[in-house]
Design a protein around this motif. Structure first.
Motif, PDB file in Angstrom:
ATOM      1  N   GLU A   1       3.157  59.489  -6.518  1.00  0.00           N
ATOM      2  CA  GLU A   1       2.934  59.133  -5.105  1.00  0.00           C
ATOM      3  C   GLU A   1       1.450  59.209  -4.767  1.00  0.00           C
ATOM      4  N   LYS A   2       0.724  60.166  -5.351  1.00  0.00           N
ATOM      5  CA  LYS A   2      -0.717  60.264  -5.132  1.00  0.00           C
ATOM      6  C   LYS A   2      -1.423  58.985  -5.565  1.00  0.00           C
ATOM      7  N   ARG A   3      -1.014  58.452  -6.722  1.00  0.00           N
ATOM      8  CA  ARG A   3      -1.660  57.238  -7.229  1.00  0.00           C
ATOM      9  C   ARG A   3      -1.407  56.059  -6.291  1.00  0.00           C
ATOM     10  N   ARG A   4      -0.152  55.963  -5.811  1.00  0.00           N
ATOM     11  CA  ARG A   4       0.176  54.882  -4.883  1.00  0.00           C
ATOM     12  C   ARG A   4      -0.591  55.041  -3.568  1.00  0.00           C
ATOM     13  N   ALA A   5      -0.667  56.290  -3.064  1.00  0.00           N
ATOM     14  CA  ALA A   5      -1.384  56.546  -1.815  1.00  0.00           C
ATOM     15  C   ALA A   5      -2.874  56.261  -1.976  1.00  0.00           C
ATOM     16  N   ARG A   6      -3.421  56.608  -3.150  1.00  0.00           N
ATOM     17  CA  ARG A   6      -4.854  56.369  -3.384  1.00  0.00           C
ATOM     18  C   ARG A   6      -5.162  54.881  -3.296  1.00  0.00           C
ATOM     19  N   LYS A   7      -4.293  54.039  -3.879  1.00  0.00           N
ATOM     20  CA  LYS A   7      -4.512  52.585  -3.812  1.00  0.00           C
ATOM     21  C   LYS A   7      -4.483  52.092  -2.368  1.00  0.00           C
ATOM     22  N   PHE A   8      -3.550  52.652  -1.588  1.00  0.00           N
ATOM     23  CA  PHE A   8      -3.457  52.248  -0.183  1.00  0.00           C
ATOM     24  C   PHE A   8      -4.701  52.686   0.590  1.00  0.00           C
TER      25      PHE A   8
ATOM     26  N   LEU B   1       2.404  69.445   9.132  1.00  0.00           N
ATOM     27  CA  LEU B   1       3.509  70.223   8.583  1.00  0.00           C
ATOM     28  C   LEU B   1       4.369  69.316   7.724  1.00  0.00           C
ATOM     29  N   ASN B   2       4.649  69.753   6.491  1.00  0.00           N
ATOM     30  CA  ASN B   2       5.477  68.970   5.580  1.00  0.00           C
ATOM     31  C   ASN B   2       6.384  69.899   4.794  1.00  0.00           C
ATOM     32  N   LYS B   3       7.681  69.681   4.917  1.00  0.00           N
ATOM     33  CA  LYS B   3       8.670  70.500   4.210  1.00  0.00           C
ATOM     34  C   LYS B   3       8.459  71.988   4.464  1.00  0.00           C
ATOM     35  N   GLY B   4       8.164  72.313   5.720  1.00  0.00           N
ATOM     36  CA  GLY B   4       8.038  73.701   6.136  1.00  0.00           C
ATOM     37  C   GLY B   4       6.704  74.351   5.834  1.00  0.00           C
ATOM     38  N   LYS B   5       5.762  73.615   5.210  1.00  0.00           N
ATOM     39  CA  LYS B   5       4.447  74.179   4.889  1.00  0.00           C
ATOM     40  C   LYS B   5       3.343  73.381   5.570  1.00  0.00           C
ATOM     41  N   ILE B   6       2.249  74.072   5.906  1.00  0.00           N
ATOM     42  CA  ILE B   6       1.098  73.434   6.543  1.00  0.00           C
ATOM     43  C   ILE B   6       0.132  72.953   5.461  1.00  0.00           C
ATOM     44  N   HIS B   7      -0.255  71.685   5.532  1.00  0.00           N
ATOM     45  CA  HIS B   7      -1.183  71.096   4.561  1.00  0.00           C
ATOM     46  C   HIS B   7      -2.331  70.410   5.282  1.00  0.00           C
ATOM     47  N   LYS B   8      -3.501  70.427   4.648  1.00  0.00           N
ATOM     48  CA  LYS B   8      -4.632  69.655   5.165  1.00  0.00           C
ATOM     49  C   LYS B   8      -4.292  68.169   5.097  1.00  0.00           C
ATOM     50  N   VAL B   9      -4.703  67.427   6.121  1.00  0.00           N
ATOM     51  CA  VAL B   9      -4.429  65.992   6.151  1.00  0.00           C
ATOM     52  C   VAL B   9      -5.416  65.270   5.235  1.00  0.00           C
ATOM     53  N   PRO B  10      -4.967  64.581   4.190  1.00  0.00           N
ATOM     54  CA  PRO B  10      -5.885  63.801   3.351  1.00  0.00           C
ATOM     55  C   PRO B  10      -6.269  62.512   4.064  1.00  0.00           C
ATOM     56  N   ALA B  11      -7.561  62.176   4.062  1.00  0.00           N
ATOM     57  CA  ALA B  11      -8.021  60.997   4.808  1.00  0.00           C
ATOM     58  C   ALA B  11      -8.688  59.957   3.920  1.00  0.00           C
ATOM     59  N   THR B  12      -8.993  60.321   2.657  1.00  0.00           N
ATOM     60  CA  THR B  12      -9.667  59.385   1.747  1.00  0.00           C
ATOM     61  C   THR B  12      -8.892  59.313   0.432  1.00  0.00           C
ATOM     62  N   ASP B  13      -9.274  58.365  -0.432  1.00  0.00           N
ATOM     63  CA  ASP B  13      -8.579  58.231  -1.712  1.00  0.00           C
ATOM     64  C   ASP B  13      -8.740  59.483  -2.572  1.00  0.00           C
ATOM     65  N   MET B  14      -9.926  60.119  -2.530  1.00  0.00           N
ATOM     66  CA  MET B  14     -10.140  61.317  -3.345  1.00  0.00           C
ATOM     67  C   MET B  14      -9.331  62.498  -2.809  1.00  0.00           C
ATOM     68  N   GLU B  15      -9.259  62.633  -1.470  1.00  0.00           N
ATOM     69  CA  GLU B  15      -8.458  63.715  -0.893  1.00  0.00           C
ATOM     70  C   GLU B  15      -6.979  63.510  -1.196  1.00  0.00           C
ATOM     71  N   ALA B  16      -6.549  62.250  -1.237  1.00  0.00           N
ATOM     72  CA  ALA B  16      -5.153  61.958  -1.558  1.00  0.00           C
ATOM     73  C   ALA B  16      -4.811  62.462  -2.965  1.00  0.00           C
ATOM     74  N   LEU B  17      -5.740  62.299  -3.904  1.00  0.00           N
ATOM     75  CA  LEU B  17      -5.498  62.749  -5.281  1.00  0.00           C
ATOM     76  C   LEU B  17      -5.370  64.261  -5.379  1.00  0.00           C
ATOM     77  N   ARG B  18      -6.075  64.977  -4.502  1.00  0.00           N
ATOM     78  CA  ARG B  18      -6.052  66.440  -4.548  1.00  0.00           C
ATOM     79  C   ARG B  18      -4.936  67.052  -3.692  1.00  0.00           C
ATOM     80  N   SER B  19      -4.326  66.259  -2.837  1.00  0.00           N
ATOM     81  CA  SER B  19      -3.400  66.807  -1.848  1.00  0.00           C
ATOM     82  C   SER B  19      -2.085  67.265  -2.468  1.00  0.00           C
ATOM     83  N   PRO B  20      -1.616  68.486  -2.110  1.00  0.00           N
ATOM     84  CA  PRO B  20      -0.306  68.952  -2.574  1.00  0.00           C
ATOM     85  C   PRO B  20       0.850  68.314  -1.790  1.00  0.00           C
TER      86      PRO B  20
END
Length: 451
Positions: free
Chosen positions: A135-142, A110-129
């Motif tokens: 922030e997606k780019r920074r998360a992808r590097k991590f 749950l994030n900001k009142g909405k349910i989101h799929k948990v991204p677990a890989t760099d590619m999922e991070a890029l697609r995640s709302p």
């Protein structure tokens, strides 16, 4: 019963049954007793009549809910990581031949009142709302750093010693914001509180890698698996393993009293006027209340529904984690426990066709657990029936080397098994002086096709 055993195990909860099985496989003479007339203890599964009797005080549930026998409602609902410790224990002991599993459909946060799929890989991070573009780019590097990290290959460490660098220091290197840190720490690494931020980062990186490896194992929508017919099958499977290796089982044994010699060491267990001698006792906290202390309370709501949880892509089995940053007006987030939502359905044979069982769990902080659970209950949508349950959590305070009593900790509010099995393996090492070899080939699991 007047015999001598290496170990007497009291209680047939999952932890006690795993230990009974492991110790029997080791060749120890084990007697396993329980005051109840059923397996599972606090981690049992109830049919609808048993559920109604426990929470409504009678044995006549409404007919529209379907046949009682079609329900298997877990009192301690938890999913298993597909690549996790419990699966390795199941394969190590060959208990998989007694069980069938099915992948869990979804893992959400749950994030900001909405349910989101948990991204677990760099590619999922890029697609995640969940995150904005930068922030997606920074998360992808991590995520790439975590995916590439190998403990025994310094080239992948980028000059960082993760046994010394804290998780907060590692994450700050990538400039991630608090919301991203929240779901990484609690929805991916599955930490129960924020202490991990001040601890060496290696544990968090390993936990994230386990999540990603488990997700990839069956190419499903989550990293979790779950037994058909519920978790009540697990204690019975380990009990069967113990019996195969010579373990003796006695259910419905009232007033199991642990006996001690003049030096304070355990020497046996008495029930119904008979005493079985032993060198060591393994038990849950209820059998030795003077050797444990209360450390908290778990609050849980159990819902019977006729639909999946909204906003989870019609998932028939799902976990939703509610990090601290999503509620708590007037309270600092650090003081609030996580909330966990767990849902399963007829596809795992735990309810009649068309019915879903949902649980909302948290560590209770007040005398009003219903209000504490409300953020999770509000996510469920309309419910057919709703039950509330609370239980105290205990941990041992004795010194096993002095009294030979090995007491498990109570089950926590999480909806996954990693902390549960860590406790079991720690107890096993204290009892035997050995560690369980879990370096098994997961791809060779005999029940893999059942998943």
């Amino acid at each position: 019963m007047d015999e001598e055993y290496d170990v007497i195990v009291l209680g047939t909860g999952l932890k006690e049954c795993i230990l009974s099985g492991l110790l029997s496989v080791d060749g120890l003479k084990v007697l396993h007793m329980d005051r109840n007339d059923y397996y599972g203890g606090e981690s049992s599964s109830l049919n609808l009549i048993q559920l109604w009797k426990r929470f409504r005080g009678n044995d006549k549930p409404p007919a529209h809910l379907g046949p009682s026998r079609d329900y298997n409602v877990d009192m301690v609902p938890k999913f298993m990581m597909a690549n996790g410790i419990l699966v390795r224990v199941l394969i190590h002991t060959d208990v998989t031949k007694y069980l069938s599993f099915k992948a869990v459909d979804g893992s959400y946060v749950l994030n900001k009142g909405k349910i989101h799929k948990v991204p677990a890989t760099d590619m999922e991070a890029l697609r995640s709302p969940l995150m904005g573009l930068f922030e997606k780019r920074r998360a992808r590097k991590f995520f790439i750093y975590v995916q590439d990290y190998k403990e025994d290959d310094p080239k992948t460490h980028e000059g960082l010693d993760l046994t010394r660098v804290t998780t907060r220091e590692l994450i700050s290197k990538y400039g991630l914001d608090d919301n991203t840190i929240d779901f990484i720490g609690h929805a991916l690494a599955l930490h129960r509180d924020d202490r991990y931020l001040h601890e060496p980062a290696l544990d968090t990186v390993k936990r994230m890698k386990l999540y990603a490896e488990s997700l990839a194992r069956f190419q499903g929508g989550s990293p979790y698996i779950y037994p058909l017919y519920g978790l009540g099958e697990l204690p019975q499977a380990f009990a069967r393993l113990s019996a195969v290796y010579g373990g003796t089982y006695m259910l419905n044994k009232p007033e199991c009293k642990v006996e001690f010699d003049i030096e304070g060491k355990v020497c046996g267990v008495t029930s119904e006027g008979e005493t079985a001698k032993c060198k060591k006792v393994v038990c849950d906290p209820s059998y030795l209340p003077n050797k444990v202390r209360k450390v908290g309370k778990v609050a849980r709501a159990i819902a019977i529904m006729s639909h999946p949880i909204p906003s989870t892509d019609e998932s028939h089995s799902v976990q939703v984690i509610l990090p601290r940053s999503n509620w708590g007006v007037g309270q600092t987030c650090e003081n609030l426990p996580l909330k966990y939502v767990f849902c399963c359905s007829y596809t795992h044979n735990v309810a009649p066709r068309g019915k879903f069982i949902a649980f909302v769990s948290t560590e209770a902080e007040t005398d009003n657990p219903e209000m504490e659970l409300k953020p999770g209950i509000d996510l469920l949508g309309p419910v057919d029936e709703l039950f509330f349950d609370t239980y105290d959590r205990f941990e041992p305070v004795n010194e096993p080397s002095l009294d030979n009593c090995f007491i498990s900790t109570s089950y926590d509010a999480t909806t996954h098994f990693e902390s549960t099995v860590t406790d079991v393996l720690s107890m096993y090492t204290k009892i035997t002086g050995k560690t369980v070899d879990l370096s098994v080939d997961l791809s060779a699991a005999s029940a893999a096709e059942e998943y």
